[in-house]
Design a protein around this motif. Structure first.
Motif, PDB file in Angstrom:
ATOM      1  N   ARG A   1      -3.177   3.620  -1.855  1.00  0.00           N
ATOM      2  CA  ARG A   1      -2.456   4.815  -1.423  1.00  0.00           C
ATOM      3  C   ARG A   1      -2.876   5.182  -0.004  1.00  0.00           C
ATOM      4  N   LEU A   2      -1.911   5.625   0.805  1.00  0.00           N
ATOM      5  CA  LEU A   2      -2.188   5.993   2.182  1.00  0.00           C
ATOM      6  C   LEU A   2      -2.420   7.498   2.309  1.00  0.00           C
ATOM      7  N   TYR A   3      -3.099   7.897   3.373  1.00  0.00           N
ATOM      8  CA  TYR A   3      -3.301   9.316   3.643  1.00  0.00           C
ATOM      9  C   TYR A   3      -1.957  10.000   3.907  1.00  0.00           C
ATOM     10  N   LYS A   4      -1.922  11.279   3.683  1.00  0.00           N
ATOM     11  CA  LYS A   4      -0.701  12.061   3.857  1.00  0.00           C
ATOM     12  C   LYS A   4      -0.177  11.938   5.290  1.00  0.00           C
ATOM     13  N   GLY A   5       1.106  11.616   5.408  1.00  0.00           N
ATOM     14  CA  GLY A   5       1.733  11.504   6.718  1.00  0.00           C
ATOM     15  C   GLY A   5       1.481  10.183   7.431  1.00  0.00           C
ATOM     16  N   LYS A   6       0.786   9.276   6.788  1.00  0.00           N
ATOM     17  CA  LYS A   6       0.459   7.991   7.422  1.00  0.00           C
ATOM     18  C   LYS A   6       1.323   6.872   6.840  1.00  0.00           C
ATOM     19  N   LYS A   7       1.641   5.902   7.683  1.00  0.00           N
ATOM     20  CA  LYS A   7       2.376   4.717   7.233  1.00  0.00           C
ATOM     21  C   LYS A   7       2.025   3.536   8.133  1.00  0.00           C
ATOM     22  N   PRO A   8       2.164   2.318   7.616  1.00  0.00           N
ATOM     23  CA  PRO A   8       1.838   1.142   8.429  1.00  0.00           C
ATOM     24  C   PRO A   8       2.883   0.917   9.515  1.00  0.00           C
ATOM     25  N   THR A   9       2.465   0.397  10.662  1.00  0.00           N
ATOM     26  CA  THR A   9       3.395   0.078  11.741  1.00  0.00           C
ATOM     27  C   THR A   9       3.087  -1.311  12.285  1.00  0.00           C
ATOM     28  N   LEU A  10       4.111  -1.955  12.834  1.00  0.00           N
ATOM     29  CA  LEU A  10       3.941  -3.282  13.407  1.00  0.00           C
ATOM     30  C   LEU A  10       2.924  -3.255  14.540  1.00  0.00           C
TER      31      LEU A  10
ATOM     32  N   ASN B   1      -8.194   2.277   8.072  1.00  0.00           N
ATOM     33  CA  ASN B   1      -8.561   3.675   8.366  1.00  0.00           C
ATOM     34  C   ASN B   1      -7.563   4.690   7.830  1.00  0.00           C
ATOM     35  N   ILE B   2      -6.313   4.260   7.549  1.00  0.00           N
ATOM     36  CA  ILE B   2      -5.336   5.215   7.004  1.00  0.00           C
ATOM     37  C   ILE B   2      -5.182   5.046   5.488  1.00  0.00           C
ATOM     38  N   ALA B   3      -5.993   4.144   4.918  1.00  0.00           N
ATOM     39  CA  ALA B   3      -5.935   3.913   3.474  1.00  0.00           C
ATOM     40  C   ALA B   3      -6.870   4.861   2.748  1.00  0.00           C
ATOM     41  N   TYR B   4      -6.377   5.420   1.667  1.00  0.00           N
ATOM     42  CA  TYR B   4      -7.088   6.449   0.899  1.00  0.00           C
ATOM     43  C   TYR B   4      -8.050   5.804  -0.100  1.00  0.00           C
ATOM     44  N   GLY B   5      -9.102   6.497  -0.428  1.00  0.00           N
ATOM     45  CA  GLY B   5      -9.998   6.060  -1.504  1.00  0.00           C
ATOM     46  C   GLY B   5     -10.802   4.822  -1.165  1.00  0.00           C
ATOM     47  N   LYS B   6     -10.532   3.729  -1.886  1.00  0.00           N
ATOM     48  CA  LYS B   6     -11.283   2.486  -1.697  1.00  0.00           C
ATOM     49  C   LYS B   6     -10.738   1.637  -0.562  1.00  0.00           C
ATOM     50  N   LYS B   7      -9.993   2.257   0.347  1.00  0.00           N
ATOM     51  CA  LYS B   7      -9.429   1.567   1.502  1.00  0.00           C
ATOM     52  C   LYS B   7      -8.455   0.473   1.060  1.00  0.00           C
ATOM     53  N   LEU B   8      -8.327  -0.608   1.827  1.00  0.00           N
ATOM     54  CA  LEU B   8      -7.316  -1.620   1.521  1.00  0.00           C
ATOM     55  C   LEU B   8      -7.554  -2.333   0.203  1.00  0.00           C
ATOM     56  N   GLY B   9      -8.801  -2.453  -0.183  1.00  0.00           N
ATOM     57  CA  GLY B   9      -9.097  -3.065  -1.470  1.00  0.00           C
ATOM     58  C   GLY B   9      -8.794  -4.547  -1.502  1.00  0.00           C
ATOM     59  N   THR B  10      -8.295  -5.048  -2.620  1.00  0.00           N
ATOM     60  CA  THR B  10      -8.052  -6.476  -2.816  1.00  0.00           C
ATOM     61  C   THR B  10      -6.658  -6.859  -2.326  1.00  0.00           C
ATOM     62  N   TYR B  11      -6.595  -7.888  -1.499  1.00  0.00           N
ATOM     63  CA  TYR B  11      -5.302  -8.271  -0.938  1.00  0.00           C
ATOM     64  C   TYR B  11      -4.363  -8.865  -1.985  1.00  0.00           C
TER      65      TYR B  11
ATOM     66  N   ASP C   1       2.721  10.361  -1.323  1.00  0.00           N
ATOM     67  CA  ASP C   1       3.460  10.957  -2.445  1.00  0.00           C
ATOM     68  C   ASP C   1       3.900   9.898  -3.476  1.00  0.00           C
ATOM     69  N   LYS C   2       3.508   8.630  -3.242  1.00  0.00           N
ATOM     70  CA  LYS C   2       3.791   7.502  -4.143  1.00  0.00           C
ATOM     71  C   LYS C   2       5.288   7.179  -4.257  1.00  0.00           C
ATOM     72  N   LYS C   3       6.096   7.679  -3.338  1.00  0.00           N
ATOM     73  CA  LYS C   3       7.538   7.438  -3.401  1.00  0.00           C
ATOM     74  C   LYS C   3       7.974   6.194  -2.625  1.00  0.00           C
ATOM     75  N   THR C   4       7.118   5.755  -1.694  1.00  0.00           N
ATOM     76  CA  THR C   4       7.466   4.606  -0.858  1.00  0.00           C
ATOM     77  C   THR C   4       6.429   3.499  -1.022  1.00  0.00           C
ATOM     78  N   ASN C   5       6.923   2.282  -1.277  1.00  0.00           N
ATOM     79  CA  ASN C   5       6.034   1.115  -1.395  1.00  0.00           C
ATOM     80  C   ASN C   5       6.130   0.262  -0.138  1.00  0.00           C
ATOM     81  N   TYR C   6       5.014  -0.298   0.269  1.00  0.00           N
ATOM     82  CA  TYR C   6       4.974  -1.181   1.429  1.00  0.00           C
ATOM     83  C   TYR C   6       4.273  -2.488   1.050  1.00  0.00           C
ATOM     84  N   HIS C   7       4.892  -3.598   1.410  1.00  0.00           N
ATOM     85  CA  HIS C   7       4.214  -4.898   1.335  1.00  0.00           C
ATOM     86  C   HIS C   7       3.974  -5.301   2.783  1.00  0.00           C
TER      87      HIS C   7
END
Length: 234
Positions: free
Chosen positions: A145-154, A163-173, A210-216
């Motif tokens: 899960r990402l921090y509020k208002g954060k999203k990945p960018t190219l 740094n924008i990943a919540y909790g255990k960070k990126l974790g397992t790929y 908010d768990k509404k958007t998934n990113y791969h």
């Protein structure tokens, strides 16, 4: 006495240099091959030992040990695995196969996966298959899960993404791929090698706050900068 101190200092400096070089090498390897947090496993250790340029026979020895011959066969003039390939193509004087090993279930979606997959290629009009790429998929993939208002960018580095990943960070790929097909000399109609460089990629599953958007998110390793950068987002 002065000579003794000089030799002692020299030995200390040499040890410090060796430690520094070792730590630098370890850091480089870590950046090139991010370890899945759940991957202290036999499969992962085998994956790390598989090298591009290995023959099918060498890979079989690595995976199956003394019984490796039981898993090989001669097919259309080349030595390959006797299991069902996930991909096969023979054309223009080349054999191309993909095989998966260590089938398991990905816990995040109950999908069936192979922990290890390899691409085997012959050279033009050759009769030996070589590893051109390898892929690893852990069954315990994280969905971070990402921090509020954060999203990945190219163009974002793996550190910035972490740094924008919540909790255990990126974790397992989700998966990791290493490719080096330079030696196979796949040439275009102008005689240029269409695989001139080695490539390393890693991908992660992310969710918005908010768990509404998934990113791969796919990242590729930059060998000059020694860092991963985001190249694709789905």
């Amino acid at each position: 006495m002065k000579d003794f101190i000089s030799k002692k200092q020299s030995l200390t400096l040499t040890k410090m240099l060796l430690v520094t070089l070792t730590l630098t090498l370890m850091l480089t390897i870590t950046l090139m091959l991010p370890s899945p947090t759940s991957a202290a496993s036999k499969e992962y250790e085998i994956y790390k030992k598989i090298k591009t340029g290995m023959t099918a026979t060498e890979v079989s020895k690595l995976i199956y040990g003394k019984s490796y011959k039981k898993h090989l066969e001669k097919f259309l003039g080349v030595t390959t695995f006797n299991s069902e390939p996930t991909y096969a193509d023979v054309r223009d004087g080349r054999h191309v196969y993909e095989f998966g090993f260590f089938e398991s279930e990905r816990k995040i979606d109950d999908s069936s996966i192979f922990n290890i997959s390899i691409g085997l290629f012959s050279k033009k009009n050759g009769n030996t298959l070589y590893v051109g790429y390898k892929n690893y998929q852990p069954e315990n993939t994280s969905e971070t899960r990402l921090y509020k208002g954060k999203k990945p960018t190219l163009g974002m580095s793996i550190k910035q993404l972490d740094n924008i990943a919540y909790g255990k960070k990126l974790g397992t790929y989700y998966d990791h791929t290493y490719e080096n097909m330079t030696f196979l000399k796949f040439l275009d109609n102008k005689g240029k090698n269409i695989h001139p460089d080695k490539k390393t990629r890693v991908s992660y599953l992310l969710k918005s706050y908010d768990k509404k958007t998934n990113y791969h998110v796919y990242l590729e390793y930059n060998y000059k900068k020694k860092e991963y950068y985001v190249t694709m987002i789905f």
